[in-house]
Design a protein around this motif. Structure first.
Motif, PDB file in Angstrom:
ATOM      1  N   GLY A 137       0.781  -1.231   0.000  1.00 40.16           N
ATOM      2  CA  GLY A 137       0.000   0.000   0.000  1.00 40.16           C
ATOM      3  C   GLY A 137       0.814   1.283   0.000  1.00 40.16           C
ATOM      4  N   CYS A 138       2.121   1.151   0.006  1.00 37.43           N
ATOM      5  CA  CYS A 138       2.970   2.342   0.025  1.00 37.43           C
ATOM      6  C   CYS A 138       3.734   2.462  -1.284  1.00 37.43           C
ATOM      7  N   MET A 139       3.967   3.711  -1.708  1.00 35.34           N
ATOM      8  CA  MET A 139       4.655   3.886  -2.980  1.00 35.34           C
ATOM      9  C   MET A 139       5.960   4.639  -2.796  1.00 35.34           C
ATOM     10  N   VAL A 140       6.813   4.482  -3.777  1.00 33.96           N
ATOM     11  CA  VAL A 140       8.006   5.307  -3.865  1.00 33.96           C
ATOM     12  C   VAL A 140       7.679   6.398  -4.867  1.00 33.96           C
ATOM     13  N   ILE A 141       7.772   7.633  -4.458  1.00 30.65           N
ATOM     14  CA  ILE A 141       7.590   8.735  -5.400  1.00 30.65           C
ATOM     15  C   ILE A 141       8.958   9.009  -5.999  1.00 30.65           C
ATOM     16  N   LYS A 142       9.051   8.871  -7.298  1.00 28.18           N
ATOM     17  CA  LYS A 142      10.352   9.012  -7.955  1.00 28.18           C
ATOM     18  C   LYS A 142      10.662  10.486  -8.220  1.00 28.18           C
ATOM     19  N   PRO A 143      11.921  10.780  -8.525  1.00 27.97           N
ATOM     20  CA  PRO A 143      12.320  12.188  -8.638  1.00 27.97           C
ATOM     21  C   PRO A 143      11.428  13.031  -9.552  1.00 27.97           C
ATOM     22  N   TYR A 144      11.037  12.489 -10.692  1.00 28.81           N
ATOM     23  CA  TYR A 144      10.212  13.307 -11.597  1.00 28.81           C
ATOM     24  C   TYR A 144       8.826  13.571 -10.999  1.00 28.81           C
ATOM     25  N   GLY A 145       8.262  12.547 -10.390  1.00 31.53           N
ATOM     26  CA  GLY A 145       6.972  12.722  -9.722  1.00 31.53           C
ATOM     27  C   GLY A 145       7.092  13.674  -8.551  1.00 31.53           C
TER      28      GLY A 145
END
Length: 491
Positions: free
Chosen positions: A33-41
């Motif tokens: 249920g958890c995400m990694v927000i990547k640099p572009y996001g």
RNA sequence: CGGGGUGUAGCGUAGCCUGGUAUCGCGCCACAUUUGGGAUGUGGAGGUCGUAGGUUCGAAUCCUGCCACCCCGACCA
């Protein structure tokens, strides 16, 4: 990386997930249920933060930070608030791990049980109002206008990248006022700020309204919201602003002494938007080629792609590309020269389309010779040849046009998907076949709202502000009604 | 918590029915030729097949348990 193409029209949900991944915005982490927000996001989120933060400060708010952990006892003080959040709270019960002597595994140390369990904040009203008690004595201490940028945790059963994750990022404003009137003005002011931000920066038209009792924030007297309509015809709540009355002041015993030396409870508001807005952004504008970013939000507004064959061409073309980039940067435009020599121009075209860069400028030897460039806009995919000397004054204008066009397109879509109906059959037809917002009469009771939800899966998104008053009959019960409300199936 | 699905190289996959330690594409590395819409060739590196156990001379493949994640619903921003 191989790009898997999914058509928006075929499987909206798969298209969305695919886009988030391919545009390099975020990915699923190994934590459920958890995400990694990547640099572009994250860069896009930072642009949102910057725009919102500026607006908050312009209206007198200050940022502060309160703890992630909330003692359980704080939580039990406001009854409806507890009811609203109890089911989705993460709880910290221990403060130490140890190596199990038998299995040699890391285990929770049973001797390290907390005296009082800590709740990981799902929202911060309780800890903030517990703090405000000591900050507020006199009318001179009011108003308190505070915002915090933070992460919160809500243990949702089902998650979706950006739209609903177990942990998410947001801002939450918490204000304290001497009078109800002032608090209500604050509540509406912040709603206006959200609406302005959504429309002018995100380029998403929103409807401002008030939530029905069923949809109201747990602990609020009144919840105001902005509602957007996504490309699949589903509504998305994009921000809320709550008038909390004296509910939290009473729960946490926050009183102030008036000018007349009388003790009164303080009036409160809270308001927030989250990384869910990333989802709104994606679902409002993007297409089969990828993300479409409104220029005012794009981390890169213009990408310049040099095209060359021979080494000497490369030098010449890059020289021009960099010089044009410099000119545009002076205009305050965010420009990237994509000078990677291990990718073909075609690849770069596709990649920047996927990432939603509003304007692409291609420049090759031919252009250098002619003093021109090829300019392509992401929103309409139109290409044009432009004199290089025109770049400086035409590109800023083009970016503005794109911003306006994206908004207008979303507005047109919403206008075409806003239906006014008077019978239950029309109501279902609008939801099932046309999709979108449905304006219909409702008898005003929670029971009917529940029944409509059960039968149609649609909820009342809001009662629009300054709603037109007219006599009518409830769509379901036929009982008298004084106004239409907006229904939709929602995220 | 119900229903469905997936787990094999960084990513996407074939193989599984009918056991013999693994296929293909993308990506990665090197070199060359390329570059105006996702380049091509040649060579190369990379895998305890989710996990634990069982059956078997032998398991990615058959059996059992477990775990994880995704999708659809109920709950919610």
């Amino acid at each position: 990386m191989e790009i898997k193409k999914v058509k928006r029209s075929e499987d909206y949900s798969a298209w969305y997930n695919n886009l988030v991944k391919n545009a390099d915005l975020a990915e699923h982490s190994d934590v459920k249920g958890c995400m990694v927000i990547k640099p572009y996001g994250y860069a896009i989120w930072e642009k949102m933060q910057a725009e919102l933060d500026r607006r908050f400060k312009e209206t007198g708010h200050q940022n502060a930070y309160f703890p992630l952990f909330i003692p359980k006892s704080f939580f039990t003080k406001e009854a409806s608030h507890v009811d609203g959040f109890a089911k989705e709270c993460a709880v910290v019960t221990h403060y130490r791990l140890k190596v199990d002597e038998v299995t040699k595994e890391i285990v929770v140390d049973p001797d390290a049980k907390l005296e009082e369990e800590l709740i990981v904040r799902p929202t911060s009203e309780t800890i903030i109002w517990n703090t405000y008690r000591s900050w507020i004595q006199s009318y001179r201490d009011l108003p308190i206008l505070i915002n915090q940028w933070a992460n919160v945790v809500r243990w949702e059963m089902r998650t979706r990248l950006f739209l609903r994750t177990t942990e998410f990022l947001w801002q939450e404003g918490h204000t304290a006022h001497a009078t109800a009137e002032e608090a209500i003005i604050e509540t509406k002011q912040m709603l206006d700020i959200y609406a302005d931000f959504a429309e002018n920066i995100l380029a998403i038209p929103v409807i401002k309204g008030i939530k029905s009792a069923n949809e109201r924030f747990a602990g609020a007297v009144e919840t105001y919201c902005i509602e957007g309509l996504m490309q699949d015809g589903k509504a998305l709540q994009m921000g809320t602003s709550h008038f909390l009355g004296q509910n939290f002041a009473k729960a946490f015993d926050v009183k102030y002494v008036t000018r007349e030396n009388v003790k009164e409870y303080v009036w409160a508001t809270s308001w927030g938007v989250s990384t869910r807005l990333m989802g709104a952004l994606i679902m409002s504008h993007s297409d089969d080629e990828g993300l479409v970013l409104p220029p005012r939000l794009a981390p890169i507004q213009v990408v310049i792609i040099p095209i060359f064959k021979k080494a000497e061409e490369k030098i010449l073309v890059l020289e021009h590309a960099n010089s044009y980039a410099g000119l545009l940067k002076k205009q305050g435009i965010s420009v990237k020269v994509d000078d990677r020599d291990y990718q073909s121009p075609g690849f770069k075209f596709a990649e920047h389309e996927l990432k939603g860069v509003p304007v692409r400028i291609a420049i090759g030897p031919r252009d250098v010779q002619n003093g021109t460039v090829e300019v392509a806009r992401r929103d309409t995919k139109e290409k044009m040849i432009m004199d290089a000397t025109d770049l400086e004054h035409k590109i800023p204008h083009l970016l503005e046009q794109i911003q306006i066009n994206i908004y207008q397109r979303a507005l047109d879509y919403r206008s075409e998907h806003l239906f006014t109906v008077d019978t239950w059959e029309e109501f279902l037809d609008a939801l099932d076949n046309k999709t979108g917002f449905v304006s219909a009469h409702w008898d005003g009771t929670s029971e009917t709202e529940e029944n409509i939800k059960e039968k149609s899966k649609a909820t009342i998104r809001c009662i629009p502000l300054n709603n037109h008053q007219e006599d009518g009959k409830c769509i379901l019960t036929g009982k008298p009604s004084t106004q239409r409300v907006l229904f939709a199936r929602a995220y």
